[in-house]
Design a protein around this motif. Structure first.
Motif, PDB file in Angstrom:
ATOM      1  N   VAL A   1       0.835  -1.201   0.000  1.00  0.00           N
ATOM      2  CA  VAL A   1       0.000   0.000   0.000  1.00  0.00           C
ATOM      3  C   VAL A   1       0.875   1.260   0.000  1.00  0.00           C
ATOM      4  CG1 VAL A   1      -1.773   1.314   1.219  1.00  0.00           C
ATOM      5  CG2 VAL A   1      -1.876  -1.196   1.188  1.00  0.00           C
ATOM      6  N   ALA A   2       1.691   1.418   1.046  1.00  0.00           N
ATOM      7  CA  ALA A   2       2.482   2.637   1.179  1.00  0.00           C
ATOM      8  C   ALA A   2       3.621   2.408   2.161  1.00  0.00           C
ATOM      9  CB  ALA A   2       1.596   3.785   1.674  1.00  0.00           C
ATOM     10  N   ALA A   3       4.635   3.293   2.082  1.00  0.00           N
ATOM     11  CA  ALA A   3       5.768   3.199   2.995  1.00  0.00           C
ATOM     12  C   ALA A   3       6.245   4.589   3.377  1.00  0.00           C
ATOM     13  CB  ALA A   3       6.906   2.405   2.361  1.00  0.00           C
TER      14      ALA A   3
ATOM     15  N   THR B   1       6.924  10.326   3.014  1.00  0.00           N
ATOM     16  CA  THR B   1       6.447   9.195   2.210  1.00  0.00           C
ATOM     17  C   THR B   1       7.493   8.834   1.177  1.00  0.00           C
ATOM     18  OG1 THR B   1       4.166   9.930   2.466  1.00  0.00           O
ATOM     19  CG2 THR B   1       4.624   8.387   0.682  1.00  0.00           C
ATOM     20  N   ILE B   2       7.835   7.577   1.135  1.00  0.00           N
ATOM     21  CA  ILE B   2       8.803   7.159   0.137  1.00  0.00           C
ATOM     22  C   ILE B   2       8.161   6.358  -0.977  1.00  0.00           C
ATOM     23  CG2 ILE B   2      10.778   7.248   1.673  1.00  0.00           C
ATOM     24  CD1 ILE B   2      10.603   4.241   2.001  1.00  0.00           C
ATOM     25  N   SER B   3       6.977   5.859  -0.732  1.00  0.00           N
ATOM     26  CA  SER B   3       6.317   5.117  -1.790  1.00  0.00           C
ATOM     27  C   SER B   3       4.835   4.964  -1.468  1.00  0.00           C
ATOM     28  CB  SER B   3       6.961   3.740  -1.946  1.00  0.00           C
ATOM     29  OG  SER B   3       6.440   3.070  -3.065  1.00  0.00           O
TER      30      SER B   3
ATOM     31  N   GLY C   1      -4.444   9.376  -4.311  1.00  0.00           N
ATOM     32  CA  GLY C   1      -5.667  10.160  -4.320  1.00  0.00           C
ATOM     33  C   GLY C   1      -6.667   9.726  -3.276  1.00  0.00           C
ATOM     34  N   ARG C   2      -6.470   8.557  -2.693  1.00  0.00           N
ATOM     35  CA  ARG C   2      -7.388   8.076  -1.653  1.00  0.00           C
ATOM     36  C   ARG C   2      -6.706   7.804  -0.327  1.00  0.00           C
ATOM     37  NH1 ARG C   2     -10.523   3.480  -1.738  1.00  0.00           N
ATOM     38  NH2 ARG C   2      -8.904   2.294  -2.833  1.00  0.00           N
ATOM     39  N   PHE C   3      -5.519   7.233  -0.363  1.00  0.00           N
ATOM     40  CA  PHE C   3      -4.820   6.858   0.865  1.00  0.00           C
ATOM     41  C   PHE C   3      -3.634   7.787   1.098  1.00  0.00           C
ATOM     42  CE2 PHE C   3      -5.957   2.027   1.049  1.00  0.00           C
ATOM     43  CZ  PHE C   3      -7.297   2.343   0.901  1.00  0.00           C
ATOM     44  N   ILE C   4      -3.385   8.057   2.373  1.00  0.00           N
ATOM     45  CA  ILE C   4      -2.256   8.902   2.748  1.00  0.00           C
ATOM     46  C   ILE C   4      -1.531   8.250   3.922  1.00  0.00           C
ATOM     47  CG2 ILE C   4      -1.530  11.166   3.577  1.00  0.00           C
ATOM     48  CD1 ILE C   4      -4.182  12.269   2.414  1.00  0.00           C
TER      49      ILE C   4
ATOM     50  N   ASN D   1      -9.454   7.026   2.525  1.00  0.00           N
ATOM     51  CA  ASN D   1     -10.652   7.776   2.171  1.00  0.00           C
ATOM     52  C   ASN D   1     -11.401   7.101   1.027  1.00  0.00           C
ATOM     53  OD1 ASN D   1      -9.934   9.894   4.038  1.00  0.00           O
ATOM     54  ND2 ASN D   1      -8.468  10.620   2.514  1.00  0.00           N
ATOM     55  N   ARG D   2     -12.683   7.417   0.943  1.00  0.00           N
ATOM     56  CA  ARG D   2     -13.551   6.890  -0.131  1.00  0.00           C
ATOM     57  C   ARG D   2     -13.389   5.374  -0.256  1.00  0.00           C
ATOM     58  NH1 ARG D   2     -11.047  11.088  -2.583  1.00  0.00           N
ATOM     59  NH2 ARG D   2     -10.193   9.844  -4.294  1.00  0.00           N
TER      60      ARG D   2
END
Length: 127
Positions: free
Chosen positions: A45-47, A54-56, A63-66, A84-85
């Motif tokens: 998802v994210a790192a 945020t690196i990735s 646009g939805r996740f932070i 979100n959403r």
């Protein structure tokens, strides 16, 4: 090595938002969020990097996740995943992982590069 605990999962309706929190005890270089649906491979998802940036973020979540959190200078740090959403297809177990043992060619999107994992938190999106 780090110890990782996730929280914040639950049942929400389509279009709702949810914030997951990962508590990381011990030093780490990167904290990542992954998710997994039964029968499917774990999905990146994210790192977040050691400096709190945020690196990735996987394209499918832009646009939805932070992802956000502390810079990892302290022995205990919090990393959040704001979602979100949300849609039914976001239903999964969400895992937080810490990369704390240096390896060559670390890839933040590669789950086996992380050395400490939480137990996961269930997110269910349903009307």
């Amino acid at each position: 090595q780090a110890h990782v605990v996730e929280s914040g999962g639950g049942l929400v309706q389509p279009g709702d938002s949810l914030r997951l929190v990962c508590e990381v005890t011990g030093r780490s270089f990167t904290v990542g969020w992954f998710r997994q649906v039964p029968g499917k491979e774990r999905e990146f998802v994210a790192a977040l990097g050691w400096n709190g940036n945020t690196i990735s973020l996987a394209d499918s979540f832009k646009g939805r996740f932070i992802i956000s959190g502390d810079n990892m200078k302290n022995s205990k740090n919090m990393v959040s995943l704001q979602m979100n959403r949300l849609q039914p297809e976001d239903t999964a177990v969400y895992y937080c992982a810490a990369y704390s043992v240096p390896i060559v060619n670390f890839d933040p999107s590669r789950d086996f590069d992380y050395d400490n994992w939480g137990q996961g938190t269930q997110v269910t999106v349903s009307s």
